[in-house]
Motif scaffolding. Sequence first.
Motif, PDB file in Angstrom:
ATOM      1  N   GLU A  54       0.856  -0.963  -0.078  1.00  8.58           N
ATOM      2  CA  GLU A  54       0.001  -0.062   0.010  1.00  8.58           C
ATOM      3  C   GLU A  54       0.816   1.327   0.186  1.00  8.58           C
ATOM      4  O   GLU A  54       2.074   1.210   0.591  1.00  8.58           O
ATOM      5  N   LEU A  55       0.521   2.197  -0.857  1.00  9.37           N
ATOM      6  CA  LEU A  55       1.282   3.486  -0.933  1.00  9.37           C
ATOM      7  C   LEU A  55       0.673   4.478   0.165  1.00  9.37           C
ATOM      8  O   LEU A  55      -0.677   4.550   0.468  1.00  9.37           O
ATOM      9  N   SER A  56       1.317   5.547   0.470  1.00  6.09           N
ATOM     10  CA  SER A  56       0.877   6.689   1.197  1.00  6.09           C
ATOM     11  C   SER A  56       0.819   7.926   0.300  1.00  6.09           C
ATOM     12  O   SER A  56       1.351   7.957  -0.613  1.00  6.09           O
ATOM     13  N   GLU A  57       0.351   9.010   0.942  1.00 10.97           N
ATOM     14  CA  GLU A  57       0.164  10.114   0.188  1.00 10.97           C
ATOM     15  C   GLU A  57       1.527  10.815   0.082  1.00 10.97           C
ATOM     16  O   GLU A  57       1.913  11.654  -0.712  1.00 10.97           O
ATOM     17  N   GLU A  58       2.470  10.474   0.931  1.00  7.24           N
ATOM     18  CA  GLU A  58       3.687  11.296   1.129  1.00  7.24           C
ATOM     19  C   GLU A  58       4.559  10.446   0.246  1.00  7.24           C
ATOM     20  O   GLU A  58       5.634  10.970   0.004  1.00  7.24           O
ATOM     21  N   ASP A  59       4.339   9.415  -0.557  1.00 11.87           N
ATOM     22  CA  ASP A  59       5.281   8.638  -1.349  1.00 11.87           C
ATOM     23  C   ASP A  59       5.103   9.176  -2.725  1.00 11.87           C
ATOM     24  O   ASP A  59       3.689   8.867  -3.534  1.00 11.87           O
ATOM     25  N   GLU A  60       5.765  10.259  -3.240  1.00 10.04           N
ATOM     26  CA  GLU A  60       5.500  10.749  -4.570  1.00 10.04           C
ATOM     27  C   GLU A  60       6.493  10.415  -5.563  1.00 10.04           C
ATOM     28  O   GLU A  60       6.045  11.011  -6.704  1.00 10.04           O
ATOM     29  N   GLY A  61       7.357   9.773  -5.397  1.00  4.30           N
ATOM     30  CA  GLY A  61       8.280   9.223  -6.242  1.00  4.30           C
ATOM     31  C   GLY A  61       7.949   8.380  -7.384  1.00  4.30           C
ATOM     32  O   GLY A  61       6.861   7.705  -7.061  1.00  4.30           O
ATOM     33  N   PRO A  62       8.765   8.032  -8.272  1.00  2.00           N
ATOM     34  CA  PRO A  62       8.229   6.976  -9.358  1.00  2.00           C
ATOM     35  C   PRO A  62       8.254   5.351  -8.537  1.00  2.00           C
ATOM     36  O   PRO A  62       9.221   5.467  -7.433  1.00  2.00           O
ATOM     37  N   LEU A  63       7.575   4.735  -8.867  1.00  2.00           N
ATOM     38  CA  LEU A  63       7.481   3.428  -8.268  1.00  2.00           C
ATOM     39  C   LEU A  63       8.354   2.449  -8.839  1.00  2.00           C
ATOM     40  O   LEU A  63       8.318   2.143 -10.128  1.00  2.00           O
ATOM     41  N   ASP A  64       8.950   1.623  -8.310  1.00  2.00           N
ATOM     42  CA  ASP A  64      10.155   0.749  -8.629  1.00  2.00           C
ATOM     43  C   ASP A  64       9.804  -0.489  -7.876  1.00  2.00           C
ATOM     44  O   ASP A  64       9.741  -0.453  -6.683  1.00  2.00           O
ATOM     45  N   ILE A  65       9.709  -1.725  -8.661  1.00  2.00           N
ATOM     46  CA  ILE A  65       9.694  -3.099  -7.776  1.00  2.00           C
ATOM     47  C   ILE A  65      10.743  -4.048  -8.536  1.00  2.00           C
ATOM     48  O   ILE A  65      10.895  -4.046  -9.641  1.00  2.00           O
ATOM     49  N   GLU A  66      11.273  -5.020  -7.585  1.00  2.00           N
ATOM     50  CA  GLU A  66      12.333  -5.691  -7.989  1.00  2.00           C
ATOM     51  C   GLU A  66      12.112  -6.881  -7.216  1.00  2.00           C
ATOM     52  O   GLU A  66      11.593  -7.054  -5.957  1.00  2.00           O
ATOM     53  N   VAL A  86       9.377   2.693 -14.177  1.00  2.00           N
ATOM     54  CA  VAL A  86       8.750   3.550 -15.249  1.00  2.00           C
ATOM     55  C   VAL A  86       7.541   2.886 -16.011  1.00  2.00           C
ATOM     56  O   VAL A  86       7.544   2.795 -17.327  1.00  2.00           O
ATOM     57  N   ASP A  87       6.741   2.172 -15.408  1.00  2.00           N
ATOM     58  CA  ASP A  87       5.440   1.708 -16.168  1.00  2.00           C
ATOM     59  C   ASP A  87       5.756   0.713 -17.237  1.00  2.00           C
ATOM     60  O   ASP A  87       5.229   0.301 -18.070  1.00  2.00           O
ATOM     61  N   ARG A  88       7.073  -0.198 -17.039  1.00  2.00           N
ATOM     62  CA  ARG A  88       7.341  -1.182 -17.858  1.00  2.00           C
ATOM     63  C   ARG A  88       8.023  -2.373 -16.976  1.00  2.00           C
ATOM     64  O   ARG A  88       8.486  -2.278 -16.010  1.00  2.00           O
ATOM     65  N   ILE A  89       7.605  -3.427 -17.578  1.00  2.00           N
ATOM     66  CA  ILE A  89       8.023  -4.760 -17.008  1.00  2.00           C
ATOM     67  C   ILE A  89       9.480  -5.437 -17.832  1.00  2.00           C
ATOM     68  O   ILE A  89       9.538  -5.483 -18.743  1.00  2.00           O
ATOM     69  N   TYR A  90      10.529  -5.687 -16.956  1.00  2.00           N
ATOM     70  CA  TYR A  90      11.728  -6.218 -17.404  1.00  2.00           C
ATOM     71  C   TYR A  90      11.782  -7.606 -16.835  1.00  2.00           C
ATOM     72  O   TYR A  90      11.968  -7.739 -15.693  1.00  2.00           O
ATOM     73  N   ASP A  91      11.744  -8.556 -17.716  1.00  2.00           N
ATOM     74  CA  ASP A  91      11.709  -9.952 -17.270  1.00  2.00           C
ATOM     75  C   ASP A  91      12.781 -11.103 -17.904  1.00  2.00           C
ATOM     76  O   ASP A  91      12.697 -12.149 -17.820  1.00  2.00           O
ATOM     77  N   ASN A  92      13.893 -10.366 -18.684  1.00  2.00           N
ATOM     78  CA  ASN A  92      14.888 -11.030 -19.067  1.00  2.00           C
ATOM     79  C   ASN A  92      16.209 -10.819 -18.384  1.00  2.00           C
ATOM     80  O   ASN A  92      17.165 -11.034 -19.043  1.00  2.00           O
ATOM     81  N   TYR A  93      16.093 -10.581 -17.231  1.00  2.00           N
ATOM     82  CA  TYR A  93      17.320 -10.712 -16.364  1.00  2.00           C
ATOM     83  C   TYR A  93      18.272 -11.950 -16.191  1.00  2.00           C
ATOM     84  O   TYR A  93      19.279 -12.232 -16.258  1.00  2.00           O
ATOM     85  N   TYR A  94      17.373 -13.095 -15.785  1.00  2.00           N
ATOM     86  CA  TYR A  94      17.846 -14.278 -15.099  1.00  2.00           C
ATOM     87  C   TYR A  94      17.485 -15.210 -16.438  1.00  2.00           C
ATOM     88  O   TYR A  94      16.333 -15.750 -16.351  1.00  2.00           O
ATOM     89  N   GLY A  95      18.444 -15.748 -16.877  1.00  2.00           N
ATOM     90  CA  GLY A  95      18.025 -16.455 -18.108  1.00  2.00           C
ATOM     91  C   GLY A  95      17.724 -18.085 -17.764  1.00  2.00           C
ATOM     92  O   GLY A  95      16.654 -18.482 -18.496  1.00  2.00           O
ATOM     93  N   ALA A  96      17.913 -18.555 -16.707  1.00  2.00           N
ATOM     94  CA  ALA A  96      17.410 -19.834 -16.032  1.00  2.00           C
ATOM     95  C   ALA A  96      15.988 -19.897 -15.818  1.00  2.00           C
ATOM     96  O   ALA A  96      15.358 -20.803 -15.866  1.00  2.00           O
ATOM     97  N   GLN A  97      15.230 -18.619 -15.630  1.00  2.00           N
ATOM     98  CA  GLN A  97      13.786 -18.543 -15.385  1.00  2.00           C
ATOM     99  C   GLN A  97      13.189 -17.748 -16.103  1.00  2.00           C
ATOM    100  O   GLN A  97      11.986 -17.470 -16.106  1.00  2.00           O
ATOM    101  N   THR A  98      13.684 -17.429 -17.224  1.00  2.00           N
ATOM    102  CA  THR A  98      12.989 -16.848 -18.527  1.00  2.00           C
ATOM    103  C   THR A  98      11.995 -17.308 -18.828  1.00  2.00           C
ATOM    104  O   THR A  98      12.331 -18.455 -19.393  1.00  2.00           O
TER     105      THR A  98
END
Length: 363
Positions: A54-66, A86-98
């Motif tokens: 859950e986000l709060s009103e004080e969290d105003e920066g860009p959202l990053d999830i890893e 930046v509103d985009r999914i990157y899923d090609n980092y770990y080749g074994a689980q790609t």
Amino acid sequence: MEPVEPPRLLLLLGVALVLLRSAGLTRSLTITSVDQSMFEKAQGERVTLPCTFELSEEDEGPLDIEWVLIPADNQKKEKIIIMYAVDRIYDNYYGAQTGRMAFTQNDPKNGDASLDIQNLKAEDTGTYQCKVKKAPGVQSRKIQLTVLVKPARTKCSIEGSQEIGKDVTLKCASQEGSPLLSYDWRRVSGTNELPATSVLNKDTGELLLKNASQEYSGLYNCVASNRVGTDECSVQLNVTPPVNTAGIIAGAIIGTLLGLSVLTFLVFCCCKKHREKKYEKEVHHDIREDVPPPKSRSSTARSYIGSNRSSLGSMSPSNMEGYTKTPYSQVPSEDFERAPGQNPTFAPSKYDIAHKIGDITVV
């Protein structure tokens, strides 16, 4: 009232902010999925690692999830598996689980950053960490995933002599499977209970049958299991009377003696044949060296006739009668031997001996 110095003022503001947050008057980014932090799954299955926030009103920066995989060795670096930025999914980092993992929601910014992993493998075992950051708020959560392998390729076997009165061991082992594996034996045919003298080791999969009897014969089944699955195999036990070892030994001795007899006979025949050939060669060699060559037939006959001619020259009419009566049988046979059917033809002699009484002509 004395003025407050700036450093001291900042300190007082920080303390006040902490007190306000603790009192619930203000809030920041928080991760709400805290119900389960450990998962055990079987190889080939699917798992969902929860991470809601859950986000709060004080969290105003860009959202990053890893999502990162923390190695068991602290010396190694964390591996990024999937990321949202930046509103985009990157899923090609770990080749074994790609291709095998993805966010549960197509748009994680709505508060669900849970991770789905399909077709789990043993190497997927590890510690996974979900990091959510929206400045100034930052939160993370760790989840332990253990991928277990079901028992597979389980084989049953029998060790020991399957004779009455002997100890027989039934063995069971799985070629694949995560520990801890447990083995259990049961009798399929007849009474489903194991013999009273049996001793089972569930860790090694060995079933010892002491002092076996014919009643122990039958089909036995072994089940290998761990926390995620089972596998099984079967084996047929046939307990028979003891083999007549004395008869086997006697038969072996008789067979050996017969074999030696045949071998001795063959050796004797070979030696005998060899001596006969050697004797024939020696005899043939002696004949060729010791016996003089036979005389020529023609020369023998001529010498015999010549001697008779010389005798005729000194003969008178009175003794001619005795000479004419000399039989041809007295001529040496060896000088006139000839092959059957062969009649040698002598050239006409220049001396004609006329066998007339009273008329002897000597030339």
